[in-house]
Write an enzyme that holds these catalytic residues in place. Structure first.
Site, mmCIF file in Angstrom:
data_model
loop_
_atom_site.group_PDB
_atom_site.id
_atom_site.type_symbol
_atom_site.label_atom_id
_atom_site.label_comp_id
_atom_site.label_asym_id
_atom_site.label_seq_id
_atom_site.Cartn_x
_atom_site.Cartn_y
_atom_site.Cartn_z
ATOM 1 N N HIS A 197 -21.759 -19.913 -4.970
ATOM 2 C CA HIS A 197 -23.015 -19.483 -4.310
ATOM 3 C C HIS A 197 -23.567 -20.000 -3.245
ATOM 4 O O HIS A 197 -23.299 -21.123 -3.141
ATOM 5 C CB HIS A 197 -23.946 -19.213 -5.504
ATOM 6 C CG HIS A 197 -24.424 -20.713 -6.159
ATOM 7 N ND1 HIS A 197 -23.389 -21.168 -7.253
ATOM 8 C CD2 HIS A 197 -25.176 -21.579 -5.990
ATOM 9 C CE1 HIS A 197 -23.652 -22.381 -7.722
ATOM 10 N NE2 HIS A 197 -24.690 -22.628 -7.016
ATOM 11 N N HIS A 221 -26.871 -20.775 -1.295
ATOM 12 C CA HIS A 221 -28.274 -21.001 -1.356
ATOM 13 C C HIS A 221 -28.903 -20.734 0.162
ATOM 14 O O HIS A 221 -28.401 -21.409 0.910
ATOM 15 C CB HIS A 221 -29.081 -22.400 -1.700
ATOM 16 C CG HIS A 221 -28.687 -23.037 -3.075
ATOM 17 N ND1 HIS A 221 -29.355 -22.994 -4.046
ATOM 18 C CD2 HIS A 221 -27.282 -23.480 -3.265
ATOM 19 C CE1 HIS A 221 -28.761 -23.428 -5.057
ATOM 20 N NE2 HIS A 221 -27.499 -23.835 -4.728
HETATM 21 P P1 AMP Z 1 -26.290 -25.241 -7.690
HETATM 22 O O1 AMP Z 1 -26.833 -26.615 -8.382
HETATM 23 O O2 AMP Z 1 -25.763 -25.100 -6.484
HETATM 24 O O3 AMP Z 1 -24.987 -24.964 -8.724
HETATM 25 O O4 AMP Z 1 -27.388 -24.140 -8.164
HETATM 26 C C1 AMP Z 1 -27.452 -23.464 -9.110
HETATM 27 C C2 AMP Z 1 -28.563 -22.778 -8.948
HETATM 28 O O5 AMP Z 1 -28.487 -21.445 -9.938
HETATM 29 C C3 AMP Z 1 -30.036 -23.434 -9.186
HETATM 30 O O6 AMP Z 1 -30.626 -23.715 -8.048
HETATM 31 C C4 AMP Z 1 -30.567 -22.610 -10.475
HETATM 32 O O7 AMP Z 1 -31.762 -22.612 -10.446
HETATM 33 C C5 AMP Z 1 -30.095 -21.223 -9.997
HETATM 34 N N1 AMP Z 1 -29.967 -20.377 -11.482
HETATM 35 C C6 AMP Z 1 -29.505 -20.686 -12.513
HETATM 36 N N2 AMP Z 1 -29.558 -19.757 -13.515
HETATM 37 C C7 AMP Z 1 -30.227 -18.634 -12.834
HETATM 38 C C8 AMP Z 1 -30.586 -17.422 -13.277
HETATM 39 N N3 AMP Z 1 -30.260 -16.737 -14.277
HETATM 40 N N4 AMP Z 1 -30.984 -16.536 -12.274
HETATM 41 C C9 AMP Z 1 -31.321 -17.104 -10.980
HETATM 42 N N5 AMP Z 1 -30.864 -18.567 -10.498
HETATM 43 C C10 AMP Z 1 -30.241 -19.156 -11.599
#
Ligand code: AMP
Length: 137
Positions: free
Chosen positions: A98, A100
């Site tokens: 993903h 951001h």
């Molecule tokens: P990372 O630390 O780069 O793996 O970021 C994962 C991101 O996914 C974090 O910013 C979380 O807040 C976000 N996240 C986790 N679960 C969900 C969800 N169900 N819907 C939207 N965002 C999510």
């Protein structure tokens, strides 16, 4: 591997989806750094951005730019971070690639600068040569 993001793609759990095409799904982060914090994910699963198909990765950044322009024009942010954490040591928590796209505002109180390491300057040419050699393989 099933992750929270593959469940969002399958519509098994809800998300605030703002864009979709054949390659990516785009939705708001559930714990935003600022409101409008968006995640761009590939529909084809890969664990992180070091494993993602390069064409898919290129499409992700193209869509991220569209999101950033929408954030600037509609939310009035004055900066945008594109961030991809690849691997737990790099801060990754969800193991479905993903990107951001984070709208930033003056003095919004979130991170601004990375912590830089101390290093021995003699090691720079060694690291540089290793990378050049690998890139030319
Ligand atoms: P990372 O630390 O780069 O793996 O970021 C994962 C991101 O996914 C974090 O910013 C979380 O807040 C976000 N996240 C986790 N679960 C969900 C969800 N169900 N819907 C939207 N965002 C999510």
């Amino acid at each position: 591997m099933t992750t929270i993001f593959s469940k969002i793609i399958a519509r098994e759990i809800p998300a605030d989806i703002i864009y979709e095409d054949d390659i990516v799904l785009v939705f708001l982060d559930i714990k935003p750094i600022n409101l409008g914090h968006t995640l761009v994910i590939p529909k084809e699963p890969s664990i992180d951005g070091t494993e993602t198909n390069p064409d898919t990765l290129a499409h992700m950044i193209k869509i991220a730019q569209k999101i950033a322009l929408a954030q600037k024009s509609t939310l009035g942010c004055t900066g945008v971070n594109y961030i991809m954490n690849n691997g737990s040591d790099a801060g990754q928590e969800v193991f479905h690639t993903h990107l951001h796209v984070i709208p930033r505002f003056p003095n919004d109180g979130s991170f601004k600068h990375a912590v830089h390491c101390e290093f021995n300057p003699n090691e720079v040419p060694i690291v540089k040569d290793k990378l050049i050699e690998s890139l030319n393989k």
